[in-house]
Write a protein that holds these residues in place. Structure first.
Motif, PDB file in Angstrom:
ATOM      1  N   MET A  16       0.829  -1.204   0.000  1.00 10.55           N
ATOM      2  CA  MET A  16       0.000   0.000   0.000  1.00 10.55           C
ATOM      3  C   MET A  16       0.862   1.251   0.000  1.00 10.55           C
ATOM      4  O   MET A  16       0.638   2.190  -0.752  1.00 10.55           O
ATOM      5  CB  MET A  16      -0.909   0.005   1.223  1.00 10.55           C
ATOM      6  N   LEU A 267      -4.212   8.373   0.845  1.00 15.14           N
ATOM      7  CA  LEU A 267      -4.861   7.370   1.697  1.00 15.14           C
ATOM      8  C   LEU A 267      -3.996   6.119   1.794  1.00 15.14           C
ATOM      9  O   LEU A 267      -3.797   5.567   2.882  1.00 15.14           O
ATOM     10  CB  LEU A 267      -6.230   7.020   1.121  1.00 15.14           C
ATOM     11  N   LEU A 268      -3.463   5.674   0.644  1.00 16.88           N
ATOM     12  CA  LEU A 268      -2.612   4.489   0.644  1.00 16.88           C
ATOM     13  C   LEU A 268      -1.368   4.718   1.492  1.00 16.88           C
ATOM     14  O   LEU A 268      -0.962   3.861   2.270  1.00 16.88           O
ATOM     15  CB  LEU A 268      -2.218   4.120  -0.787  1.00 16.88           C
ATOM     16  N   ALA A 271      -2.368   4.711   5.163  1.00 17.57           N
ATOM     17  CA  ALA A 271      -2.725   3.358   5.617  1.00 17.57           C
ATOM     18  C   ALA A 271      -1.474   2.491   5.715  1.00 17.57           C
ATOM     19  O   ALA A 271      -1.305   1.728   6.674  1.00 17.57           O
ATOM     20  CB  ALA A 271      -3.743   2.741   4.663  1.00 17.57           C
ATOM     21  N   LYS A 283      -1.814  -7.761   9.702  1.00 17.68           N
ATOM     22  CA  LYS A 283      -2.593  -8.861   9.143  1.00 17.68           C
ATOM     23  C   LYS A 283      -3.665  -8.359   8.191  1.00 17.68           C
ATOM     24  O   LYS A 283      -4.175  -9.100   7.380  1.00 17.68           O
ATOM     25  CB  LYS A 283      -3.256  -9.635  10.292  1.00 17.68           C
ATOM     26  N   ALA A 284      -4.001  -7.068   8.329  1.00 18.78           N
ATOM     27  CA  ALA A 284      -5.114  -6.514   7.575  1.00 18.78           C
ATOM     28  C   ALA A 284      -4.905  -6.598   6.068  1.00 18.78           C
ATOM     29  O   ALA A 284      -5.841  -6.461   5.308  1.00 18.78           O
ATOM     30  CB  ALA A 284      -5.365  -5.065   7.980  1.00 18.78           C
ATOM     31  N   VAL A 285      -3.686  -6.783   5.613  1.00 17.72           N
ATOM     32  CA  VAL A 285      -3.462  -6.744   4.166  1.00 17.72           C
ATOM     33  C   VAL A 285      -3.108  -8.129   3.632  1.00 17.72           C
ATOM     34  O   VAL A 285      -2.443  -8.876   4.316  1.00 17.72           O
ATOM     35  CB  VAL A 285      -2.329  -5.770   3.829  1.00 17.72           C
TER      36      VAL A 285
ATOM     37  N   MET B 149     -12.070   1.174  -0.984  1.00 16.40           N
ATOM     38  CA  MET B 149     -11.098   2.133  -0.469  1.00 16.40           C
ATOM     39  C   MET B 149     -11.041   3.361  -1.376  1.00 16.40           C
ATOM     40  O   MET B 149     -11.001   4.491  -0.912  1.00 16.40           O
ATOM     41  CB  MET B 149      -9.742   1.449  -0.431  1.00 16.40           C
ATOM     42  N   ALA B 153     -12.141   7.522  -0.643  1.00  9.10           N
ATOM     43  CA  ALA B 153     -11.157   8.602  -0.715  1.00  9.10           C
ATOM     44  C   ALA B 153     -11.671   9.790  -1.503  1.00  9.10           C
ATOM     45  O   ALA B 153     -11.129  10.879  -1.406  1.00  9.10           O
ATOM     46  CB  ALA B 153      -9.862   8.085  -1.345  1.00  9.10           C
ATOM     47  N   ARG B 220     -13.750  -3.027   8.085  1.00  9.89           N
ATOM     48  CA  ARG B 220     -12.776  -4.014   7.646  1.00  9.89           C
ATOM     49  C   ARG B 220     -11.665  -4.161   8.680  1.00  9.89           C
ATOM     50  O   ARG B 220     -11.307  -5.272   9.086  1.00  9.89           O
ATOM     51  CB  ARG B 220     -12.193  -3.556   6.314  1.00  9.89           C
ATOM     52  N   VAL B 224     -10.951  -7.615  10.825  1.00  4.91           N
ATOM     53  CA  VAL B 224      -9.698  -8.359  10.740  1.00  4.91           C
ATOM     54  C   VAL B 224      -9.248  -8.745  12.143  1.00  4.91           C
ATOM     55  O   VAL B 224      -8.877  -9.897  12.414  1.00  4.91           O
ATOM     56  CB  VAL B 224      -8.611  -7.520  10.033  1.00  4.91           C
TER      57      VAL B 224
END
Lengths: 285, 336
Positions: A16, A267-268, A271, A283-285, B149, B153, B220, B224
């Motif tokens: 990300m 945003l990426l 995050a 773990k979320a990805v 996502m 944004a 989300r 998780v």
């Protein structure tokens, strides 16, 4: 060299973060290299034939006032980024100062800062900015715009940093530093600050995102720099002159495309940085 | 919940309203030293051929009428007293119209559009976010995370332009602007309500799309974490159906922070909707605000700002009172 390796490691570790960095890099290159290939004078009104659909000559078309939209974007994207970066930096700067001092020192100062921040956070930011911007409407330039937005960009960083500092203050290495006779300022800068760096970077990306979002919101209502072709002002002119109903899709779709890239990129990045600063989320990805 | 907490929370709300009102009072006066009465009379004189020599006397007369010749603290006091009575004064641009009436007419439109689209967006987004993080979901559902996502944004008014172009202009499925068809009688009839709903679908869609992305993203993250908890593993070991585990054990536990965020997000939702309304020329408070900005109608701008801050403060406060009902772990006791 170790720093560089670390950056490469981070980028590989978090897809990300890598993707976001690439997007923002593209935006920055577009703004810096654009003027080499594109005649930026065409971003001024009456510089070319108005109301032309995209073609080889004008890849993004032209608007009502005879501005070439490619040139407008080359000039406008960096201006919008400037508002975001300036406001984000000022907001984060205040946030760092207030967050570290109030979190570390505690006491009355902390109570006052916390009360102030919690109160301000319940107030709708854009609405307050509208009130400020409409009183100084005639004097708004890109830099003043950034300062107006920055006036409300510091609360969230302050709150988050303060909360982090509160937990860090009790850790063993801080106690150790205290016993070694380090002063409060030294502890804040040499012990706490470096540990929070990835966190601060994520906050910065957030603050920039918020600032750009707010500035575009203000501009879409007509409360922006009237003579600068920022992305938000381009959208404002497109709305004002009903570009949509007249079928001039390029006039509004192109600024939206660029702003979409900026928002998704930021945003990426935030995050991805969050993930690095907070391994529990990995773990979320 | 105890009285101590209620009193503290209500006084915080009152402080916010007082501060907002004071900012509204002082910011324009600190500013550039402009004089709206003189400006307005100057415009009238320019357009109507009024003789200039009477203007000074008229400015004086109007200042006396509006109390602007009094000392500042007295003006401030009167202003606060008016605010408490929700008397927001007259519109400068449409003089006989009162600010309170303008806002009052627009408010039902805004509240209706917002409540419906926020609820729909919250429900769909929470569910999609939960599904996209659930290990038992099909692959394509898990792949939804990326488009969700992206949607979160992009601000709703920009999504609004896109849906307006595709569904309104190209496919001609929905009207392009307004709250109801011109020529329609605004009376309570079935036809009228259908027309109103038809007009509100596109602006609502713009808000819903972004809200879905926003809520899905938050959910989300929570899901998780939840799906890694021991009680989920235990439920699986007990041989419960996947669906039951998802709904009873996963969704229910992961959802609580979403409710907390609902109150906090309200300010942003309102800000986004203000601009969505402008794009769709929807007859709500956002359009009132936009027209006031265009006409430099300061009393209306300040009135809208104040009402929005009050409304959001009020709703946030009510939500704070409701949390203990939703989550037994939160309590507003003085000890905690």
């Amino acid at each position: 060299m170790r720093r560089f390796d670390q950056v490469v490691y981070y980028l590989r570790e978090s897809p990300m973060l890598g993707a976001g960095t690439l997007l923002i890099l593209f935006i920055v290159l577009f703004g810096t290299l654009g003027p080499v290939f594109v005649d930026t004078d065409m971003a001024q009104p009456l510089s070319t034939t108005p109301r032309m659909a995209p073609s080889w000559e004008h890849p993004f078309g032209t608007d009502d006032a005879g501005r070439d939209l490619l040139a407008v974007m080359v000039v406008g994207v960096p201006l919008t980024m400037r508002v975001g970066l300036l406001a984000g930096a000022v907001g984060l700067g205040f946030g760092i100062f207030l967050g570290f001092t109030s979190g570390y020192l505690g006491g009355t100062f902390d109570t006052v800062v916390r009360g102030f921040v919690d109160t301000l956070l319940t107030v709708p930011g854009l609405v307050v900015l509208i009130s400020i911007a409409s009183t100084i409407r005639e004097e708004i330039s890109v830099n003043i715009m950034a300062m107006v937005v920055a006036s409300l960009a510091w609360m969230w960083p302050t709150r988050v940093i303060r909360a982090q500092v509160l937990t860090m203050r009790e850790r063993a290495y801080v106690q150790m530093a205290k016993l070694n006779g380090m002063s409060d300022t030294e502890i804040i800068w040499k012990e706490l600050f470096p540990n929070l760096l990835p966190y601060l970077a994520a906050l910065f990306a957030n603050a920039v995102n918020w600032a750009i979002l707010s500035s575009i919101g203000l501009e879409a209502l007509g409360l922006g720099p009237q003579n600068d072709p920022t992305i938000g002002m381009t959208i404002y002119w497109a709305i004002t002159f009903s570009a949509l109903i007249r079928g001039m899709w390029w006039w509004w779709a192109i600024p939206i495309f660029f702003i979409g890239l900026v928002f998704v990129g930021l945003l990426l990045i935030s995050a991805g940085l969050d993930e690095l600063a907070n391994p529990k989320q990995r773990k979320a990805v | 919940m105890n009285w101590n907490y209620i009193v503290r929370r209500v006084s915080l709300f009152l402080v916010v309203v007082w501060a907002a009102a004071s900012v509204n009072f002082f910011v324009p006066r600190l500013g550039t030293g402009r004089d709206p009465i003189r400006e307005k009379l100057g415009q009238l004189a320019a357009s109507g051929g009024l003789r200039q020599d009477g203007i000074e006397a008229m400015v004086k007369a109007y200042q006396a009428k509006f109390g602007l010749d009094r000392p500042l603290y007295e003006q401030y006091w009167n202003f606060l007293a008016d605010t408490v009575r929700l008397d927001l004064g007259y519109s400068l641009a449409n003089y006989p119209a009162r600010v309170g009436d303008l806002i009052g007419n627009a408010m039902p439109w805004t509240i209706g559009l917002m409540v419906i689209s926020v609820l729909i967006g919250f429900a769909i987004g929470t569910l999609m976010g939960a599904l996209s993080a659930w290990p038992g979901s099909p692959r394509w559902v898990r792949g939804m995370a990326v488009p969700l996502m992206t949607m979160s944004a992009i601000p709703p008014y920009l999504l609004g332009l896109i849906v307006l172009y595709i569904l309104g202009l190209k496919l001609k499925l929905f009207p392009l602007s307004g709250g109801y068809s011109p020529g329609m009688l605004a009376i309570a009839s079935v036809d009228y309500y259908i027309d109103v709903v038809h007009h509100s679908i596109l602006p609502a869609l713009a808000i819903v799309l972004q809200a879905v992305g926003f809520w899905a993203l938050g959910m989300r993250g929570m899901m998780v974490t939840t799906s890694g908890e021991d009680y989920i593993a235990l439920a699986e070991a007990n041989g419960l159906r996947n669906r039951t585990i998802f709904l009873r054990f996963g969704l229910r536990n992961a959802m609580l922070p979403q409710f907390t965020a609902l109150g906090l997000s309200l300010a942003n939702v309102v800000a986004g909707q203000v601009i969505v309304e402008v794009i769709f020329a929807y007859p709500g408070i956002g359009t009132v605000l936009f027209q006031a900005i265009q006409a430099s109608d300061y009393t209306v701008i300040n009135g809208v700002v104040l009402i929005l801050i009050m409304a959001i403060g009020l709703v946030t406060m009510i939500m704070d009172f409701l949390y203990p009902l939703l989550d037994p772990r939160i309590s507003h006791r003085s000890g905690t």
